[in-house]
Each structure stands twice: as structure tokens, then as C-alpha cells.
Design a protein around this motif. Structure first.
Motif, PDB file in Angstrom:
ATOM      1  N   VAL A   4       9.037   5.173   6.076  1.00 36.17           N
ATOM      2  CA  VAL A   4       7.613   5.099   6.296  1.00 36.17           C
ATOM      3  C   VAL A   4       7.037   3.801   6.158  1.00 36.17           C
ATOM      4  N   SER A   5       6.388   3.228   6.797  1.00 33.37           N
ATOM      5  CA  SER A   5       5.789   2.035   6.996  1.00 33.37           C
ATOM      6  C   SER A   5       4.260   2.126   7.111  1.00 33.37           C
ATOM      7  N   SER A  64      13.257   1.509  21.755  1.00 31.87           N
ATOM      8  CA  SER A  64      13.830   2.624  20.993  1.00 31.87           C
ATOM      9  C   SER A  64      13.453   2.222  19.542  1.00 31.87           C
ATOM     10  N   LYS A  65      13.711   0.963  19.191  1.00 29.78           N
ATOM     11  CA  LYS A  65      13.350   0.601  17.878  1.00 29.78           C
ATOM     12  C   LYS A  65      11.628   0.680  17.837  1.00 29.78           C
ATOM     13  N   LEU A  66      11.021   0.210  18.494  1.00 31.35           N
ATOM     14  CA  LEU A  66       9.553   0.171  18.341  1.00 31.35           C
ATOM     15  C   LEU A  66       9.148   1.667  18.375  1.00 31.35           C
ATOM     16  N   GLU A  67       9.762   2.603  19.125  1.00 29.08           N
ATOM     17  CA  GLU A  67       9.344   4.015  18.937  1.00 29.08           C
ATOM     18  C   GLU A  67       9.571   4.575  17.718  1.00 29.08           C
ATOM     19  N   GLU A  68      10.732   4.233  16.926  1.00 36.29           N
ATOM     20  CA  GLU A  68      11.151   4.751  15.788  1.00 36.29           C
ATOM     21  C   GLU A  68       9.926   4.086  14.725  1.00 36.29           C
ATOM     22  N   VAL A  69       9.613   2.994  14.760  1.00 38.86           N
ATOM     23  CA  VAL A  69       8.899   2.217  13.791  1.00 38.86           C
ATOM     24  C   VAL A  69       7.498   2.979  14.079  1.00 38.86           C
ATOM     25  N   LEU A  70       6.963   3.147  15.225  1.00 41.15           N
ATOM     26  CA  LEU A  70       5.813   3.988  15.398  1.00 41.15           C
ATOM     27  C   LEU A  70       5.871   5.388  14.984  1.00 41.15           C
ATOM     28  N   ALA A  71       6.867   6.144  15.234  1.00 37.38           N
ATOM     29  CA  ALA A  71       7.145   7.578  14.578  1.00 37.38           C
ATOM     30  C   ALA A  71       6.922   7.563  13.086  1.00 37.38           C
ATOM     31  N   ALA A  73       5.341   5.285  11.411  1.00 32.86           N
ATOM     32  CA  ALA A  73       4.064   4.503  10.775  1.00 32.86           C
ATOM     33  C   ALA A  73       3.014   5.273  10.232  1.00 32.86           C
ATOM     34  N   ARG A  74       2.457   4.924   9.281  1.00 24.71           N
ATOM     35  CA  ARG A  74       0.889   5.588   8.582  1.00 24.71           C
ATOM     36  C   ARG A  74       0.152   4.614   8.537  1.00 24.71           C
ATOM     37  N   VAL A  75      -1.180   5.005   8.852  1.00 27.40           N
ATOM     38  CA  VAL A  75      -2.496   4.073   8.817  1.00 27.40           C
ATOM     39  C   VAL A  75      -3.009   4.234   7.332  1.00 27.40           C
ATOM     40  N   ILE A  76      -3.285   3.086   6.930  1.00 27.15           N
ATOM     41  CA  ILE A  76      -3.802   3.151   5.366  1.00 27.15           C
ATOM     42  C   ILE A  76      -5.288   3.261   5.366  1.00 27.15           C
ATOM     43  N   ASP A  77      -5.787   4.488   4.637  1.00 25.60           N
ATOM     44  CA  ASP A  77      -7.294   4.785   4.386  1.00 25.60           C
ATOM     45  C   ASP A  77      -7.507   3.757   3.267  1.00 25.60           C
ATOM     46  N   GLU A  78      -8.145   2.595   3.575  1.00 26.59           N
ATOM     47  CA  GLU A  78      -8.554   1.684   2.574  1.00 26.59           C
ATOM     48  C   GLU A  78      -9.808   2.082   1.739  1.00 26.59           C
ATOM     49  N   SER A  79     -10.511   3.029   2.098  1.00 24.86           N
ATOM     50  CA  SER A  79     -11.482   3.601   1.178  1.00 24.86           C
ATOM     51  C   SER A  79     -10.750   4.389  -0.127  1.00 24.86           C
ATOM     52  N   GLN A  80      -9.567   4.896   0.204  1.00 28.25           N
ATOM     53  CA  GLN A  80      -8.770   5.582  -1.006  1.00 28.25           C
ATOM     54  C   GLN A  80      -8.224   4.778  -1.827  1.00 28.25           C
ATOM     55  N   LEU A  81      -8.060   3.363  -1.570  1.00 19.60           N
ATOM     56  CA  LEU A  81      -7.209   2.539  -2.622  1.00 19.60           C
ATOM     57  C   LEU A  81      -8.191   1.874  -3.829  1.00 19.60           C
ATOM     58  N   ASP A  82      -7.343   1.892  -4.793  1.00 21.66           N
ATOM     59  CA  ASP A  82      -8.071   1.252  -5.939  1.00 21.66           C
ATOM     60  C   ASP A  82      -8.086  -0.315  -5.752  1.00 21.66           C
ATOM     61  N   VAL A  83      -9.526  -0.568  -6.015  1.00 21.26           N
ATOM     62  CA  VAL A  83      -9.732  -2.207  -5.899  1.00 21.26           C
ATOM     63  C   VAL A  83      -9.491  -2.867  -7.027  1.00 21.26           C
ATOM     64  N   SER A  84      -8.946  -2.315  -8.104  1.00 23.30           N
ATOM     65  CA  SER A  84      -9.147  -3.144  -9.400  1.00 23.30           C
ATOM     66  C   SER A  84      -7.598  -3.803  -9.643  1.00 23.30           C
ATOM     67  N   LYS A  85      -6.548  -3.307  -8.917  1.00 25.65           N
ATOM     68  CA  LYS A  85      -5.491  -3.944  -8.875  1.00 25.65           C
ATOM     69  C   LYS A  85      -4.736  -4.206  -7.597  1.00 25.65           C
ATOM     70  N   TYR A 105      -4.100 -14.945   0.029  1.00 25.55           N
ATOM     71  CA  TYR A 105      -3.293 -14.116   0.744  1.00 25.55           C
ATOM     72  C   TYR A 105      -3.708 -12.722   1.006  1.00 25.55           C
ATOM     73  N   THR A 106      -3.403 -11.963   2.029  1.00 29.01           N
ATOM     74  CA  THR A 106      -3.725 -10.636   2.226  1.00 29.01           C
ATOM     75  C   THR A 106      -2.261  -9.836   2.300  1.00 29.01           C
ATOM     76  N   LEU A 107      -2.071  -9.022   1.521  1.00 23.62           N
ATOM     77  CA  LEU A 107      -0.855  -8.332   1.390  1.00 23.62           C
ATOM     78  C   LEU A 107      -0.865  -7.207   2.456  1.00 23.62           C
ATOM     79  N   VAL A 108       0.236  -7.123   3.447  1.00 23.47           N
ATOM     80  CA  VAL A 108       0.253  -6.380   4.441  1.00 23.47           C
ATOM     81  C   VAL A 108       1.640  -5.759   4.489  1.00 23.47           C
ATOM     82  N   ALA A 109       1.740  -4.911   5.541  1.00 25.77           N
ATOM     83  CA  ALA A 109       3.114  -4.237   6.002  1.00 25.77           C
ATOM     84  C   ALA A 109       3.947  -5.391   6.755  1.00 25.77           C
TER      85      ALA A 109
END
Length: 157
Positions: A4-5, A64-71, A73-85, A105-109
Motif C-alpha cells: 500500500v502506498s 497495468s503498473k499504474l492501475e496496480e499502484v492506484l488499486a 493507493a490510499r489518501v492520507i487524512d492530514e487531520s488525523q496526523l500527529d503534528v508534533s513528530k 523539505y516535505t516528506l511525501v510518497a
């Protein structure tokens, strides 16, 4: 089994747009190129036909590879992330303790990483080394040419 990405909504939209482009525009173009090459005669000695078939195969593999990545893939809910770390989508300001250089920097997938835009992958050596750290921590990160030490100056979303 694919892993999962995690993506931002914007990153996921870019992937979907790219897949749509490949399916709706590039795939018909490849089929037309094969048809045109086939019309030119003997297929056994038709290099244009062979090249068009190979290009179509590469395109189908990419789709095919893109379809697999999309299958997977999960969207990150930023409101649920801890902002202290530092986590995925954290914006960090770090200071290289060797040369005193300060970087943002911004850490991304993986699929959204773009060093020129200041986006590094969470799976890169620096990204992995920063994960879980908080302001004031010093991250010692093993890279191919040694160990880098970064002081965490800021963490935000």
C-alpha cells in the motif's frame, strides 16, 4: 502482493489523470500506428510494425503498473496526523550539522517525490531517518558516503 502506498489527494489525482491520458489518448494512438504499419505490406520484414507492436506492449505494461499502484493507493487524512513528530506530509526545516546549511523539505510518497520542489520520499534514506523525530532531535542518517547529522528545527503540516 503489492504494498500500500499513501498519497495526497493532489498526488492521487495526478496518477488518475496520467492513467486516463494513457488509456484514452495513447492507447488509440498505438493501435492506429499498428494498423498503419500493417497496411504497408509483408509483416515478416516490416520494422515499423515490429516497433509499433513493441511500443504498444510498453504502453500496456505502463498502464497495468499504474492501475496496480492506484488499486493499492490510499489518501492520507492530514487531520488525523500527529503534528508534533515527523510523518508523511510533514514539512520539516532541518540543519545539516556538518556545514550549517538549513533546508526545507516535505516528506511525501515515492510517486510524489521531487527534490527540485523540496519533496523527498519517506522511503529515501533521509526520509526514513527523519520519520518519528521531533523538534530539537538530531537525526543521524546513514547515506552511501557516510553519516549525516541533521538537527530538526521545525515540524509543520
Amino acid at each position: 502482493m503489492s504494498k500500500v502506498s499513501y498519497y495526497t489527494a493532489e498526488g492521487l489525482k495526478k496518477l488518475r489523470d496520467e492513467l486516463k491520458q494513457l488509456k484514452d489518448i495513447e492507447r488509440p494512438r498505438a493501435s492506429n500506428a499498428i494498423a498503419e504499419a500493417r497496411d504497408k505490406g509483408d509483416l515478416s520484414e516490416n520494422a515499423e510494425y515490429d516497433a509499433a507492436k513493441e511500443a504498444q506492449g510498453m504502453l500496456e505494461m505502463k498502464i497495468s503498473k499504474l492501475e496496480e499502484v492506484l488499486a493499492n493507493a490510499r489518501v492520507i487524512d492530514e487531520s488525523q496526523l500527529d503534528v508534533s513528530k515527523i510523518l508523511v506530509l510533514s514539512k520539516v526545516k532541518i540543519k545539516n550539522q556538518t556545514n550549517g546549511m538549513v533546508m526545507d523539505y516535505t516528506l511525501v510518497a515515492d510517486g510524489e517525490a521531487n527534490l527540485a520542489a523540496g519533496k523527498i520520499s519517506v522511503n529515501s534514506p533521509i526520509g526514513k531517518g527523519l520519520l518519528g523525530k521531533t523538534v530539537g532531535d538530531v537525526a543521524e542518517i546513514q547515506v552511501p558516503n557516510g553519516v549525516l547529522k541533521f538537527e530538526i528545527l521545525e515540524v509543520s503540516r
